[in-house]
Design a protein around this motif. Structure first.
Motif, PDB file in Angstrom:
ATOM      1  N   GLY A  53     -50.026   0.375 -31.624  1.00 34.51           N
ATOM      2  CA  GLY A  53     -48.722   0.399 -30.965  1.00 34.51           C
ATOM      3  C   GLY A  53     -48.478  -1.049 -30.392  1.00 34.51           C
ATOM      4  O   GLY A  53     -49.022  -1.755 -30.489  1.00 34.51           O
ATOM      5  N   VAL A  54     -47.085  -0.841 -29.849  1.00 38.82           N
ATOM      6  CA  VAL A  54     -46.584  -2.169 -29.401  1.00 38.82           C
ATOM      7  C   VAL A  54     -46.106  -1.880 -28.092  1.00 38.82           C
ATOM      8  O   VAL A  54     -45.182  -0.877 -27.810  1.00 38.82           O
ATOM      9  CB  VAL A  54     -45.471  -2.633 -30.346  1.00 38.82           C
ATOM     10  CG1 VAL A  54     -44.744  -3.995 -29.881  1.00 38.82           C
ATOM     11  CG2 VAL A  54     -46.075  -2.884 -31.796  1.00 38.82           C
ATOM     12  N   PHE A  55     -46.153  -2.648 -27.203  1.00 40.91           N
ATOM     13  CA  PHE A  55     -45.611  -2.663 -25.714  1.00 40.91           C
ATOM     14  C   PHE A  55     -44.745  -3.695 -25.365  1.00 40.91           C
ATOM     15  O   PHE A  55     -44.993  -4.959 -25.970  1.00 40.91           O
ATOM     16  CB  PHE A  55     -46.740  -2.501 -24.649  1.00 40.91           C
ATOM     17  CG  PHE A  55     -47.620  -1.317 -24.969  1.00 40.91           C
ATOM     18  CD1 PHE A  55     -47.535  -0.325 -24.080  1.00 40.91           C
ATOM     19  CD2 PHE A  55     -48.578  -1.148 -25.722  1.00 40.91           C
ATOM     20  CE1 PHE A  55     -48.063   0.912 -24.376  1.00 40.91           C
ATOM     21  CE2 PHE A  55     -49.401  -0.099 -25.980  1.00 40.91           C
ATOM     22  CZ  PHE A  55     -49.232   1.132 -25.279  1.00 40.91           C
ATOM     23  N   ARG A  56     -44.106  -3.417 -24.546  1.00 38.76           N
ATOM     24  CA  ARG A  56     -43.026  -4.701 -23.933  1.00 38.76           C
ATOM     25  C   ARG A  56     -43.150  -4.541 -22.526  1.00 38.76           C
ATOM     26  O   ARG A  56     -43.255  -3.640 -21.907  1.00 38.76           O
ATOM     27  CB  ARG A  56     -41.639  -4.385 -24.356  1.00 38.76           C
ATOM     28  CG  ARG A  56     -40.685  -5.173 -23.760  1.00 38.76           C
ATOM     29  CD  ARG A  56     -39.023  -4.946 -24.071  1.00 38.76           C
ATOM     30  NE  ARG A  56     -38.649  -3.955 -23.393  1.00 38.76           N
ATOM     31  CZ  ARG A  56     -37.469  -4.012 -22.638  1.00 38.76           C
ATOM     32  NH1 ARG A  56     -36.829  -5.105 -22.420  1.00 38.76           N
ATOM     33  NH2 ARG A  56     -36.822  -3.150 -22.094  1.00 38.76           N
ATOM     34  N   LEU A  57     -43.594  -5.860 -21.887  1.00 37.97           N
ATOM     35  CA  LEU A  57     -43.749  -6.230 -20.355  1.00 37.97           C
ATOM     36  C   LEU A  57     -42.266  -7.007 -20.155  1.00 37.97           C
ATOM     37  O   LEU A  57     -41.934  -7.953 -20.799  1.00 37.97           O
ATOM     38  CB  LEU A  57     -44.803  -7.013 -20.138  1.00 37.97           C
ATOM     39  CG  LEU A  57     -45.294  -7.090 -18.776  1.00 37.97           C
ATOM     40  CD1 LEU A  57     -46.468  -6.513 -18.406  1.00 37.97           C
ATOM     41  CD2 LEU A  57     -45.251  -8.806 -18.554  1.00 37.97           C
ATOM     42  N   PHE A  58     -41.589  -6.334 -19.203  1.00 35.97           N
ATOM     43  CA  PHE A  58     -40.273  -6.973 -18.981  1.00 35.97           C
ATOM     44  C   PHE A  58     -40.066  -6.952 -17.538  1.00 35.97           C
ATOM     45  O   PHE A  58     -40.582  -5.928 -16.670  1.00 35.97           O
ATOM     46  CB  PHE A  58     -39.002  -6.361 -19.529  1.00 35.97           C
ATOM     47  CG  PHE A  58     -39.058  -4.783 -19.246  1.00 35.97           C
ATOM     48  CD1 PHE A  58     -38.013  -4.268 -18.644  1.00 35.97           C
ATOM     49  CD2 PHE A  58     -39.551  -3.814 -19.992  1.00 35.97           C
ATOM     50  CE1 PHE A  58     -37.503  -3.025 -18.382  1.00 35.97           C
ATOM     51  CE2 PHE A  58     -39.514  -2.436 -19.553  1.00 35.97           C
ATOM     52  CZ  PHE A  58     -38.469  -2.082 -18.943  1.00 35.97           C
ATOM     53  N   PRO A  88     -46.771  -4.746  -5.118  1.00 38.86           N
ATOM     54  CA  PRO A  88     -45.973  -4.105  -6.214  1.00 38.86           C
ATOM     55  C   PRO A  88     -45.731  -4.970  -7.358  1.00 38.86           C
ATOM     56  O   PRO A  88     -45.529  -6.097  -7.232  1.00 38.86           O
ATOM     57  CB  PRO A  88     -44.844  -3.823  -5.159  1.00 38.86           C
ATOM     58  CG  PRO A  88     -45.199  -3.714  -3.749  1.00 38.86           C
ATOM     59  CD  PRO A  88     -46.312  -4.591  -3.663  1.00 38.86           C
ATOM     60  N   SER A  89     -45.698  -4.166  -8.504  1.00 43.36           N
ATOM     61  CA  SER A  89     -45.199  -5.078  -9.764  1.00 43.36           C
ATOM     62  C   SER A  89     -43.864  -5.437  -9.673  1.00 43.36           C
ATOM     63  O   SER A  89     -43.007  -4.769  -9.107  1.00 43.36           O
ATOM     64  CB  SER A  89     -45.631  -4.229 -11.031  1.00 43.36           C
ATOM     65  OG  SER A  89     -45.451  -5.031 -12.018  1.00 43.36           O
ATOM     66  N   VAL A  90     -43.734  -6.753 -10.231  1.00 50.19           N
ATOM     67  CA  VAL A  90     -42.273  -7.138 -10.360  1.00 50.19           C
ATOM     68  C   VAL A  90     -41.874  -6.749 -11.792  1.00 50.19           C
ATOM     69  O   VAL A  90     -40.753  -7.013 -12.186  1.00 50.19           O
ATOM     70  CB  VAL A  90     -41.910  -8.610 -10.137  1.00 50.19           C
ATOM     71  CG1 VAL A  90     -42.349  -8.945  -8.684  1.00 50.19           C
ATOM     72  CG2 VAL A  90     -42.969  -9.291 -10.964  1.00 50.19           C
ATOM     73  N   SER A  91     -42.704  -6.276 -12.766  1.00 42.70           N
ATOM     74  CA  SER A  91     -42.566  -6.163 -13.949  1.00 42.70           C
ATOM     75  C   SER A  91     -42.655  -4.439 -14.371  1.00 42.70           C
ATOM     76  O   SER A  91     -43.545  -4.027 -13.664  1.00 42.70           O
ATOM     77  CB  SER A  91     -43.355  -6.872 -14.834  1.00 42.70           C
ATOM     78  OG  SER A  91     -44.514  -6.830 -14.847  1.00 42.70           O
ATOM     79  N   CYS A  92     -42.197  -4.266 -15.626  1.00 42.89           N
ATOM     80  CA  CYS A  92     -42.546  -2.924 -16.120  1.00 42.89           C
ATOM     81  C   CYS A  92     -43.477  -2.980 -17.484  1.00 42.89           C
ATOM     82  O   CYS A  92     -42.954  -4.126 -18.022  1.00 42.89           O
ATOM     83  CB  CYS A  92     -41.341  -2.150 -16.457  1.00 42.89           C
ATOM     84  SG  CYS A  92     -40.158  -1.850 -15.050  1.00 42.89           S
ATOM     85  N   ILE A  93     -44.061  -2.085 -17.888  1.00 44.62           N
ATOM     86  CA  ILE A  93     -44.705  -2.200 -19.051  1.00 44.62           C
ATOM     87  C   ILE A  93     -44.223  -0.854 -20.027  1.00 44.62           C
ATOM     88  O   ILE A  93     -44.428   0.206 -19.463  1.00 44.62           O
ATOM     89  CB  ILE A  93     -46.253  -2.193 -18.990  1.00 44.62           C
ATOM     90  CG1 ILE A  93     -46.874  -3.371 -18.605  1.00 44.62           C
ATOM     91  CG2 ILE A  93     -46.864  -1.993 -20.407  1.00 44.62           C
ATOM     92  CD1 ILE A  93     -48.145  -3.493 -18.169  1.00 44.62           C
ATOM     93  N   GLN A  94     -43.857  -0.896 -20.973  1.00 37.22           N
ATOM     94  CA  GLN A  94     -43.089   0.174 -21.719  1.00 37.22           C
ATOM     95  C   GLN A  94     -43.583   0.057 -23.376  1.00 37.22           C
ATOM     96  O   GLN A  94     -43.563  -0.867 -23.792  1.00 37.22           O
ATOM     97  CB  GLN A  94     -41.587   0.412 -21.770  1.00 37.22           C
ATOM     98  CG  GLN A  94     -40.821   1.417 -22.466  1.00 37.22           C
ATOM     99  CD  GLN A  94     -39.448   1.238 -22.200  1.00 37.22           C
ATOM    100  OE1 GLN A  94     -38.877   0.033 -22.539  1.00 37.22           O
ATOM    101  NE2 GLN A  94     -38.706   2.328 -22.379  1.00 37.22           N
ATOM    102  N   SER A  95     -43.939   1.385 -23.491  1.00 33.66           N
ATOM    103  CA  SER A  95     -44.395   1.522 -25.097  1.00 33.66           C
ATOM    104  C   SER A  95     -42.990   1.580 -26.027  1.00 33.66           C
ATOM    105  O   SER A  95     -42.223   2.271 -25.663  1.00 33.66           O
ATOM    106  CB  SER A  95     -45.254   2.707 -25.149  1.00 33.66           C
ATOM    107  OG  SER A  95     -45.821   2.832 -26.593  1.00 33.66           O
ATOM    108  N   LEU A  96     -43.035   0.613 -27.003  1.00 34.13           N
ATOM    109  CA  LEU A  96     -41.989   0.430 -27.997  1.00 34.13           C
ATOM    110  C   LEU A  96     -42.412   1.662 -29.230  1.00 34.13           C
ATOM    111  O   LEU A  96     -41.571   1.599 -29.954  1.00 34.13           O
ATOM    112  CB  LEU A  96     -41.903  -0.820 -28.585  1.00 34.13           C
ATOM    113  CG  LEU A  96     -41.370  -1.718 -27.379  1.00 34.13           C
ATOM    114  CD1 LEU A  96     -41.232  -3.189 -27.947  1.00 34.13           C
ATOM    115  CD2 LEU A  96     -40.241  -1.296 -26.748  1.00 34.13           C
TER     116      LEU A  96
END
Length: 187
Positions: A53-58, A88-96
């Motif tokens: 898979g591919v993830f996006r950190l944003f 707390p994280s300043v970013s999100c990690i989402q699966s693309l």
């Protein structure tokens, strides 16, 4: 799990007894497309190894999201500063894409540090991988043009780049989607 072991053993010798302890701490997870591993303001508690898979950190900003990283197979992924500092994280990690990962929790990683002879070296490996990647990315923004950054991403992941929406690729290399279209048109 064997793929992860092979990648770790390229840099660290791990005894069979250490591997058994490590293996007992690793967990497997399947992630649906668009699901989040980490959300803004959550405290990161895991380090992931991407199997598929591919993830996006944003980072979510009021006016737009800014893509700061992608995660591809055979790479580690985490909101690492949140993981280390337990803030707390300043970013999100989402699966693309539909994805598969192996992960370890912070507590289990710290248990490995204590219970194995290879544990500290594994922790150092995680830290060095994250540092090496972030340094390379910072240098690319200082020394390369957007076209060069795009070509490097294509070279690194030629098949997977097609699965990433153009707006995320543009954000990652620091340009607008229209400018990315012009770059792609010239290539």
């Amino acid at each position: 799990m064997e793929r992860l072991r092979k990648i770790i053993e390229e840099k660290i010798d791990i005894s069979e007894s250490d591997w058994e302890i490590i293996l007992s701490k690793l967990q497997y997870q399947e992630i649906k497309k668009k699901d989040f591993l980490t959300s803004t303001s959550a405290i990161e508690n895991k380090v992931y190894f991407i199997l598929e898979g591919v993830f996006r950190l944003f980072i979510e900003l009021p006016e737009k999201d800014v893509t700061i990283d992608f995660g591809f197979p055979n790479k580690f992924l985490s909101s690492y500063s949140s993981f280390l500092m337990q803030q707390p994280s300043v970013s999100c990690i989402q699966s693309l894409t539909t994805s598969k990962v192996i992960f370890i929790t912070r507590n289990d990683l710290y248990d490995i540090y204590k219970e194995t002879t290879a544990g500290e070296a594994i922790g150092r490996l995680f830290a060095e991988e994250f540092f090496r990647y972030k340094s390379k990315r910072e240098l690319s923004f200082m020394m390369e043009s957007p076209t060069e950054r795009y070509l490097n991403l294509v070279k690194e992941q030629p098949q997977l780049i097609l699965k990433i929406p153009q707006k995320y690729v543009a954000s990652y290399i620091g340009i607008t989607p229209q400018a990315l279209s012009r770059i792609r048109g010239k290539i």
